[in-house]
Design an enzyme around this catalytic site. Sequence first.
Site, PDB file in Angstrom:
ATOM      1  CD  GLU A 132       1.987  -5.606   5.192  1.00 20.75           C
ATOM      2  OE1 GLU A 132       2.890  -6.269   5.966  1.00 20.75           O
ATOM      3  OE2 GLU A 132       0.900  -5.345   4.580  1.00 20.75           O
ATOM      4  N   GLY A 136       0.804  -5.734   0.832  1.00 22.43           N
ATOM      5  CA  GLY A 136      -0.435  -5.136  -0.109  1.00 22.43           C
ATOM      6  C   GLY A 136       0.113  -6.359  -1.298  1.00 22.43           C
ATOM      7  CD  GLU A 183      -2.306  -7.519   2.777  1.00 21.68           C
ATOM      8  OE1 GLU A 183      -1.805  -6.547   2.248  1.00 21.68           O
ATOM      9  OE2 GLU A 183      -3.166  -7.619   4.081  1.00 21.68           O
ATOM     10  CB  ALA A 204      -0.874  -0.073   1.087  1.00 24.54           C
TER      11      ALA A 204
HETATM   12  N1  CAA Z   1       4.026   3.104  -0.542  1.00 25.80           N
HETATM   13  C1  CAA Z   1       4.849   3.968  -1.518  1.00 25.80           C
HETATM   14  N2  CAA Z   1       6.721   4.717  -2.159  1.00 25.80           N
HETATM   15  C2  CAA Z   1       6.823   3.521  -2.604  1.00 25.80           C
HETATM   16  C3  CAA Z   1       6.240   1.809  -1.123  1.00 25.80           C
HETATM   17  C4  CAA Z   1       5.645   1.918  -1.038  1.00 25.80           C
HETATM   18  N3  CAA Z   1       4.639   1.151   0.062  1.00 25.80           N
HETATM   19  N4  CAA Z   1       7.778   0.957  -2.060  1.00 25.80           N
HETATM   20  C5  CAA Z   1       8.424   2.057  -2.148  1.00 25.80           C
HETATM   21  N5  CAA Z   1       8.316   3.390  -2.808  1.00 25.80           N
HETATM   22  C6  CAA Z   1       8.654   3.965  -3.438  1.00 25.80           C
HETATM   23  C7  CAA Z   1      10.116   4.902  -3.294  1.00 25.80           C
HETATM   24  O1  CAA Z   1       9.164   5.876  -1.627  1.00 25.80           O
HETATM   25  C8  CAA Z   1      10.595   5.303  -3.646  1.00 25.80           C
HETATM   26  O2  CAA Z   1      10.447   6.098  -4.295  1.00 25.80           O
HETATM   27  P1  CAA Z   1      11.197   7.985  -4.616  1.00 25.80           P
HETATM   28  O3  CAA Z   1      11.948   7.401  -5.423  1.00 25.80           O
HETATM   29  O4  CAA Z   1      10.547   9.148  -4.599  1.00 25.80           O
HETATM   30  O5  CAA Z   1      12.092   7.933  -2.735  1.00 25.80           O
HETATM   31  C9  CAA Z   1      10.998   4.409  -4.902  1.00 25.80           C
HETATM   32  O6  CAA Z   1       9.541   3.917  -4.416  1.00 25.80           O
HETATM   33  C10 CAA Z   1      12.373   3.047  -4.628  1.00 25.80           C
HETATM   34  O7  CAA Z   1      12.522   2.920  -3.891  1.00 25.80           O
HETATM   35  P2  CAA Z   1      13.476   2.451  -2.505  1.00 25.80           P
HETATM   36  O8  CAA Z   1      14.093   3.791  -2.963  1.00 25.80           O
HETATM   37  O9  CAA Z   1      12.668   2.177  -1.380  1.00 25.80           O
HETATM   38  O10 CAA Z   1      14.170   1.307  -3.933  1.00 25.80           O
HETATM   39  P3  CAA Z   1      14.536  -0.009  -2.911  1.00 25.80           P
HETATM   40  O11 CAA Z   1      15.786  -0.736  -3.604  1.00 25.80           O
HETATM   41  O12 CAA Z   1      15.548   0.794  -2.377  1.00 25.80           O
HETATM   42  O13 CAA Z   1      13.629  -0.711  -1.328  1.00 25.80           O
HETATM   43  C11 CAA Z   1      11.961  -1.919  -1.411  1.00 25.80           C
HETATM   44  C12 CAA Z   1      12.572  -1.588  -2.152  1.00 25.80           C
HETATM   45  C13 CAA Z   1      12.685  -2.873  -0.301  1.00 25.80           C
HETATM   46  C14 CAA Z   1      10.160  -2.323  -2.235  1.00 25.80           C
HETATM   47  C15 CAA Z   1      11.597  -0.624  -0.291  1.00 25.80           C
HETATM   48  O14 CAA Z   1      10.670   0.397  -0.747  1.00 25.80           O
HETATM   49  C16 CAA Z   1      10.218  -0.824   0.438  1.00 25.80           C
HETATM   50  O15 CAA Z   1      10.139  -1.138   2.053  1.00 25.80           O
HETATM   51  N6  CAA Z   1       9.105  -0.329   0.327  1.00 25.80           N
HETATM   52  C17 CAA Z   1       8.085  -0.433   1.196  1.00 25.80           C
HETATM   53  C18 CAA Z   1       7.433  -1.939   1.363  1.00 25.80           C
HETATM   54  C19 CAA Z   1       6.594  -1.820   2.733  1.00 25.80           C
HETATM   55  O16 CAA Z   1       6.403  -1.684   3.543  1.00 25.80           O
HETATM   56  N7  CAA Z   1       5.207  -2.303   1.804  1.00 25.80           N
HETATM   57  C20 CAA Z   1       4.301  -2.503   3.264  1.00 25.80           C
HETATM   58  C21 CAA Z   1       3.083  -1.086   3.107  1.00 25.80           C
HETATM   59  S1  CAA Z   1       2.120  -1.334   4.400  1.00 25.80           S
HETATM   60  C22 CAA Z   1       1.117  -2.330   3.776  1.00 25.80           C
HETATM   61  O17 CAA Z   1       0.706  -2.907   2.256  1.00 25.80           O
HETATM   62  C23 CAA Z   1      -0.318  -1.966   4.235  1.00 25.80           C
HETATM   63  C24 CAA Z   1      -1.470  -3.237   3.702  1.00 25.80           C
HETATM   64  O18 CAA Z   1      -1.832  -4.627   4.199  1.00 25.80           O
HETATM   65  C25 CAA Z   1      -2.812  -3.065   3.062  1.00 25.80           C
END
Ligand code: CAA
Length: 260
Positions: A134, A111, A114, A66
């Site tokens: 999460e 997500g 999911e 998400a």
């Molecule tokens: N939401 C918003 N933006 C996201 C995102 C997310 N879930 N995941 C990645 N992005 C964005 C980053 O902010 C970044 O944007 P900018 O270039 O503008 O800074 C871009 O995507 C690239 O990401 P990274 O620079 O972080 O890339 P990386 O290769 O270093 O890392 C990753 C990749 C491990 C996937 C890392 O991006 C990450 O940990 N993302 C979040 C994952 C996460 O926590 N997901 C769960 C969300 S909560 C949820 O899903 C709740 C639910 O149950 C519904």
Amino acid sequence: MEYKNILFNVEGGIATITFNRPKALNAMNSETLTELYDALSICKNNEQIKALILTGAGEKAFVAGADISQMHNLRVPEALQFMELGQETMRFLETIAKPSIAAVNGFALGGGTEISLACDVRFASENAVFGQPEILIGIIPGWGGTQRLPRLVGMGIAKELIMSGMQINAKRAYEIGLVNRVFPADQLIPESNKFAQKLAGMPGFAIKMAKNSINFGCDLALDNALKLEAACCGECFGSDDQKEGMKAFLEKRKPAFIGR
Ligand code: CAA
């Protein structure tokens, strides 16, 4: 509806929905969820569409979860609304009367995992990464992860993943039964298409009944679930494809199913 965040393509009876926000690793905001719901409605209502593939644009991600930038300021009532929208969309995907394949390329986190759990089968590229991270941002899965993951891989492994937020690679996802099959990255879409074509050629009504029996039976007590199975199997005998399938068997020829 005009789509800004997904691509929607229908070819040869297969609908492919591609999450298309590669700069944000295809993270899902509410606009993307709404577009997904709309595309699913088309899949549901269009008789030409026999199977669905969901995948992510770019080489790095299926869906990285998400959208955290949309969520970080939410208060409790708005967060609840966002989770309900996600859940409703996942449930629609899960219960649609057509087979769905998650073709997971790269990150499928939060997500993203999911969405894949709401599909009927999960195919992964060798570089796929799954997880429910999460907890690492102070929440828990909200689009069905705490419910579908334990049903698929068992409670112990689901708790390990959800409580630690750890990421797992495709090999481990295969070992725990989270994914059905793993392919080299360049084979993922061709293999997903091949399997979708195979399912698209199956008797459509029987596919619908199989999904109903599995989806709704698994949460019932066994005796009730067996009644549901008998009812679903019985219903198949009212379909044209059952008549054709059995007739063709007895006549020692290939069946020509018409999908109803
Ligand atoms: N939401 C918003 N933006 C996201 C995102 C997310 N879930 N995941 C990645 N992005 C964005 C980053 O902010 C970044 O944007 P900018 O270039 O503008 O800074 C871009 O995507 C690239 O990401 P990274 O620079 O972080 O890339 P990386 O290769 O270093 O890392 C990753 C990749 C491990 C996937 C890392 O991006 C990450 O940990 N993302 C979040 C994952 C996460 O926590 N997901 C769960 C969300 S909560 C949820 O899903 C709740 C639910 O149950 C519904």
